[in-house]
Design a protein around this motif. Sequence first.
Motif, PDB file in Angstrom:
ATOM      1  N   GLY A 154       0.843  -1.202   0.000  1.00  0.00           N
ATOM      2  CA  GLY A 154       0.000   0.000   0.000  1.00  0.00           C
ATOM      3  C   GLY A 154       0.868   1.238   0.000  1.00  0.00           C
ATOM      4  O   GLY A 154       1.160   1.823  -1.033  1.00  0.00           O
ATOM      5  N   CYS A 155       1.321   1.612   1.189  1.00  0.00           N
ATOM      6  CA  CYS A 155       2.127   2.835   1.316  1.00  0.00           C
ATOM      7  C   CYS A 155       3.623   2.540   1.344  1.00  0.00           C
ATOM      8  O   CYS A 155       4.436   3.389   0.993  1.00  0.00           O
ATOM      9  N   GLY A 156       3.986   1.356   1.797  1.00  0.00           N
ATOM     10  CA  GLY A 156       5.405   1.017   1.938  1.00  0.00           C
ATOM     11  C   GLY A 156       6.088   1.744   3.074  1.00  0.00           C
ATOM     12  O   GLY A 156       7.302   1.656   3.237  1.00  0.00           O
ATOM     13  N   GLN A 157       5.324   2.449   3.891  1.00  0.00           N
ATOM     14  CA  GLN A 157       5.933   3.264   4.958  1.00  0.00           C
ATOM     15  C   GLN A 157       5.339   3.014   6.342  1.00  0.00           C
ATOM     16  O   GLN A 157       5.549   3.806   7.254  1.00  0.00           O
ATOM     17  N   ALA A 159      -1.925  -2.575   4.840  1.00  0.00           N
ATOM     18  CA  ALA A 159      -2.257  -3.537   3.774  1.00  0.00           C
ATOM     19  C   ALA A 159      -1.292  -4.719   3.748  1.00  0.00           C
ATOM     20  O   ALA A 159      -1.630  -5.785   3.240  1.00  0.00           O
ATOM     21  N   CYS A 160      -0.108  -4.518   4.276  1.00  0.00           N
ATOM     22  CA  CYS A 160       0.945  -5.539   4.212  1.00  0.00           C
ATOM     23  C   CYS A 160       1.034  -6.378   5.488  1.00  0.00           C
ATOM     24  O   CYS A 160       2.029  -7.063   5.691  1.00  0.00           O
ATOM     25  N   THR A 161      -0.010  -6.345   6.323  1.00  0.00           N
ATOM     26  CA  THR A 161       0.049  -7.010   7.632  1.00  0.00           C
ATOM     27  C   THR A 161       0.145  -8.527   7.501  1.00  0.00           C
ATOM     28  O   THR A 161      -0.624  -9.148   6.756  1.00  0.00           O
ATOM     29  N   TYR A 216      -8.639  -4.529  -1.609  1.00  0.00           N
ATOM     30  CA  TYR A 216      -7.184  -4.342  -1.549  1.00  0.00           C
ATOM     31  C   TYR A 216      -6.640  -4.393  -0.124  1.00  0.00           C
ATOM     32  O   TYR A 216      -5.598  -4.970   0.127  1.00  0.00           O
ATOM     33  N   CYS A 217      -7.360  -3.796   0.795  1.00  0.00           N
ATOM     34  CA  CYS A 217      -6.867  -3.722   2.179  1.00  0.00           C
ATOM     35  C   CYS A 217      -7.200  -4.964   2.983  1.00  0.00           C
ATOM     36  O   CYS A 217      -6.741  -5.104   4.110  1.00  0.00           O
ATOM     37  N   ASN A 235      -5.363   0.232  10.403  1.00  0.00           N
ATOM     38  CA  ASN A 235      -5.513  -0.468   9.117  1.00  0.00           C
ATOM     39  C   ASN A 235      -6.519   0.337   8.291  1.00  0.00           C
ATOM     40  O   ASN A 235      -7.708   0.366   8.597  1.00  0.00           O
ATOM     41  N   ILE A 236      -6.014   0.961   7.267  1.00  0.00           N
ATOM     42  CA  ILE A 236      -6.816   1.914   6.498  1.00  0.00           C
ATOM     43  C   ILE A 236      -7.599   1.186   5.398  1.00  0.00           C
ATOM     44  O   ILE A 236      -7.072   0.298   4.725  1.00  0.00           O
ATOM     45  N   CYS A 237      -8.865   1.579   5.235  1.00  0.00           N
ATOM     46  CA  CYS A 237      -9.688   1.078   4.123  1.00  0.00           C
ATOM     47  C   CYS A 237     -10.211   2.279   3.349  1.00  0.00           C
ATOM     48  O   CYS A 237     -11.046   3.031   3.851  1.00  0.00           O
TER      49      CYS A 237
END
Length: 156
Positions: free
Chosen positions: A36-39, A44-46, A97-98, A128-130
Motif C-alpha cells: 500500500g504505502c510502503g511506509q 495492507a501488508c500485515t 485491496y486492504c 488499518n486503512i480502508c
Amino acid sequence: MNLKVNGARRQFDGDPEMPLLWYLRDEIHLTGTKYGCGQGFCGACTVHVNGSALRSCQQSMESVADKEIITIEGLSETASHPVQQAWKHANVPQCGYCQGGQIMRAAALLQKNPHPSDADIDSAMKFNICRCGTYQRIREAIKAVAAGAQAVEAKK
Ligand code: FES
Ligand code: FES
C-alpha cells in the motif's frame, strides 16, 4: 538465514535489510500481502510474525530470521478460518485491496482476545486503512467471530 513461511522452512541469503514484504511478494510470490504505502501507515501488508500482526513493509529480513511468518494465504488452506468466514458472511470487502491486512490484524486480535470490546476493536484496527470505508462491516464481522466463540464456549 532461515525462516518459516506458512509452515514451510525457507532459506534466504539476500540483502538482510530488504523488507519482508518484498520477499513475500517478489521472491516467493505470495501476493495476497499487499503493497500500500510502503511506509508503515496503511496496514495492507500485515502478516503474522510469531503470532503478532506486524507490517511486513517495516520488517527487515534480518529481523525475521528464525521466526514463523503467516500470510493471508497461510491463515487457512481453504479460506475456512473463522475470520475469513465472518468476512464472507458480512460481505465486508469492496475493492478488497486492504482486506488481507484487515483479516490478518483481526485474526491476531481475536487470537489474543477472543471477546474484544468495541474499544479493543477500535484500538486494534484503527491503523488499518480502508479507502472504501468498510470499517462498520469489519467491526460487525469481528463481533460475529467473538459471538461464535462465545456460543461454542456456552455449549461446552
Ligand atoms: S504497505 Fe506496509 S503499512 Fe502500508
Ligand atoms: S475494501 Fe477497498 S480499500 Fe478496503
